[in-house]
Enzyme design. Structure first.
Site, PDB file in Angstrom:
ATOM      1  N   ARG A  45       0.840  -1.178  -0.013  1.00 43.45           N
ATOM      2  CA  ARG A  45      -0.018  -0.145  -0.042  1.00 43.45           C
ATOM      3  C   ARG A  45       0.621   1.307  -0.106  1.00 43.45           C
ATOM      4  NH1 ARG A  45      -2.070  -3.193   3.707  1.00 43.45           N
ATOM      5  NH2 ARG A  45      -1.353  -1.266   5.383  1.00 43.45           N
ATOM      6  N   LYS A 119     -11.764 -13.370  -1.729  1.00 44.90           N
ATOM      7  CA  LYS A 119     -12.815 -14.490  -1.779  1.00 44.90           C
ATOM      8  C   LYS A 119     -14.413 -13.426  -0.826  1.00 44.90           C
ATOM      9  CE  LYS A 119     -10.153 -18.155  -1.958  1.00 44.90           C
ATOM     10  NZ  LYS A 119      -9.440 -19.976  -0.713  1.00 44.90           N
ATOM     11  N   GLY A 147      -9.681 -22.832  -3.893  1.00 45.78           N
ATOM     12  CA  GLY A 147      -9.080 -24.198  -3.092  1.00 45.78           C
ATOM     13  C   GLY A 147      -8.671 -23.942  -1.796  1.00 45.78           C
ATOM     14  N   ALA A 151      -2.665 -19.195   4.531  1.00 49.61           N
ATOM     15  CA  ALA A 151      -1.086 -18.339   3.642  1.00 49.61           C
ATOM     16  C   ALA A 151       0.558 -19.342   4.304  1.00 49.61           C
ATOM     17  CB  ALA A 151      -1.419 -17.436   4.419  1.00 49.61           C
ATOM     18  N   LYS A 201     -18.075 -20.630   1.375  1.00 52.26           N
ATOM     19  CA  LYS A 201     -17.004 -21.134   2.310  1.00 52.26           C
ATOM     20  C   LYS A 201     -17.257 -20.329   3.658  1.00 52.26           C
ATOM     21  CE  LYS A 201     -12.705 -19.886   1.942  1.00 52.26           C
ATOM     22  NZ  LYS A 201     -11.879 -19.480   3.346  1.00 52.26           N
ATOM     23  N   SER A 262      -8.046 -19.611  11.451  1.00 52.09           N
ATOM     24  CA  SER A 262      -8.862 -19.292  10.893  1.00 52.09           C
ATOM     25  C   SER A 262      -9.862 -17.940  10.819  1.00 52.09           C
ATOM     26  CB  SER A 262      -9.970 -20.266  10.577  1.00 52.09           C
ATOM     27  OG  SER A 262     -11.334 -19.395   9.086  1.00 52.09           O
ATOM     28  N   ARG A 263      -9.575 -17.251  10.416  1.00 51.55           N
ATOM     29  CA  ARG A 263      -9.979 -15.192  10.775  1.00 51.55           C
ATOM     30  C   ARG A 263     -11.583 -15.490  10.719  1.00 51.55           C
ATOM     31  NH1 ARG A 263      -7.408 -11.984   6.449  1.00 51.55           N
ATOM     32  NH2 ARG A 263      -7.089 -13.646   5.511  1.00 51.55           N
TER      33      ARG A 263
END
Length: 366
Positions: A45, A119, A147, A151, A201, A262-263
């Site tokens: 950024r 996503k 998929g 990360a 998902k 997983s956030r």
């Protein structure tokens, strides 16, 4: 660290890739593209962020303890895109519209493909990122990634990606560079299905997390309802069922639902504990795609006249308009429409099969 599998594929030569966005996933993809043989640049950024990554040669904030390959360049977005043969968009969907609008002003070459890795849906209208990209770049230059690919694990253990584009050459080139980096990557000509599978998902993982405290059956039902409602929408957009049930859909859902980091699942758990949605990103330390995306998804489903009571209820839970017990009740009592549809296509297939059986019987009698 186990050795990554190496696959013998033609070298990509002097192809240059630019990854816009230095979050965890954008950084991981940039690392893999560099390993796979693309001359890769990671764009940040700001110049300050670029200088910090260049000095550390590691993304301490988003992907710590993963060294950046020596050949990976780092620069701010202001450097432009004129040298890019491929552009990968690694920015959250809520900020992707501005990036897409600036592609041509940033010097994007006329034939360079652009691959979305978001996503989520784009505000304010709830469009899929590739829909906007199609308008700016044309369908043949647009693709997306799907998929199960968290990360950190992606750069240390591998992943199972899906590269989707209606242009087979684009999906093949993207899949090949990831395969060279030791990552399984399926090719798909169904970007609509792959993109909406990723959206489903994220929403399903959020829903499961919000319901897990009420039992695993409720959590599973929440995820299943969301998936089915989004699939009915995807089907109307031309998506293919194999995308939803394959790596981009159920595979990605399982990876997200099981991942401790997983956030989206963690955000759902916090919602289920009564934490307001506005406070959750600060607690997690990163943006949570599904919190911004589910309200847009609910609107998109409503506009498309898709019956989606559980997605609508999840929107209500996020906004604070629906109490947790009412959300759980909606999950437990919703009866979806029949999964078996007597379509003209199925009737035609059945007629062909009956004719084949009849002919086989006649031949045996003769």
């Amino acid at each position: 660290m186990p050795a990554r599998p190496q696959i013998n594929l033609p070298t990509p030569g002097s192809r240059r890739a630019i990854v816009i966005g230095a979050g965890s996933f954008g950084t991981a993809v940039a690392v893999l593209l560099a390993r796979g043989g693309f001359k890769t640049t990671l764009q940040t950024r700001s110049a300050e962020q670029a200088a910090r990554l260049e000095e550390d040669r590691e993304n301490v904030a988003y992907l710590p303890e993963v060294p950046l390959p020596r050949e990976l360049r780092v620069e701010p977005m202001s450097a432009g895109l004129s040298r890019a043969d491929y552009v990968f968009l690694g920015v959250p969907s809520k900020g992707i519209a501005q990036v897409i609008e600036n592609l041509n002003r940033s010097g994007l070459p006329a034939r360079t493909p652009v691959i979305s890795m978001a996503k989520g849906l784009v505000p304010p209208d709830g469009l899929a990122p590739t829909t906007l990209l199609n308008q700016v770049c044309g369908v043949d230059r647009v693709g997306c990634l799907g998929g199960p690919a968290h990360a950190r694990e992606m750069v240390t253990e591998g992943a199972a990606l899906v590269a989707a584009s209606t242009n087979v050459q684009v999906s093949a080139a993207v899949a090949q560079v990831f395969m060279r980096a030791g990552v399984v990557c399926e090719q798909s000509n169904d970007p609509v299905g792959v993109e909406l599978s990723g959206i489903a998902k994220n929403a399903a993982a959020l829903a499961a997390g919000a319901t897990e405290g009420q039992g695993l059956n409720a959590a599973g039902a929440a995820a299943g309802h969301i998936f089915a409602e989004v699939w009915r929408y995807a089907e109307r957009q031309g998506g293919k069922p194999e995308s939803m049930i394959g790596l981009a859909g159920t595979g990605d859902l399982v990876g997200t639902a099981l991942a401790p980091q997983s956030r989206n699942r963690r955000a759902g758990e916090l919602l289920g504990q009564g934490v307001p949605a506005s406070e959750i990103p600060a607690r997690i330390g990163q943006a949570v795609e599904a919190l911004d995306m589910v309200p847009l998804l609910a609107t998109a489903l409503r506009r498309a006249h898709v019956d989606a009571p559980v997605t609508a209820a999840l929107h209500g839970l996020i906004s604070g308009e629906l109490p947790l017990d009412e959300w759980v009740a909606r999950v437990r009592t919703t009866v979806p429409p029949p999964a078996v549809r007597d379509s003209a296509w199925r009737r035609a297939i059945a007629r062909v099969r009956r004719r084949q059986v009849t002919e086989s019987v006649l031949r045996s009698d003769a």
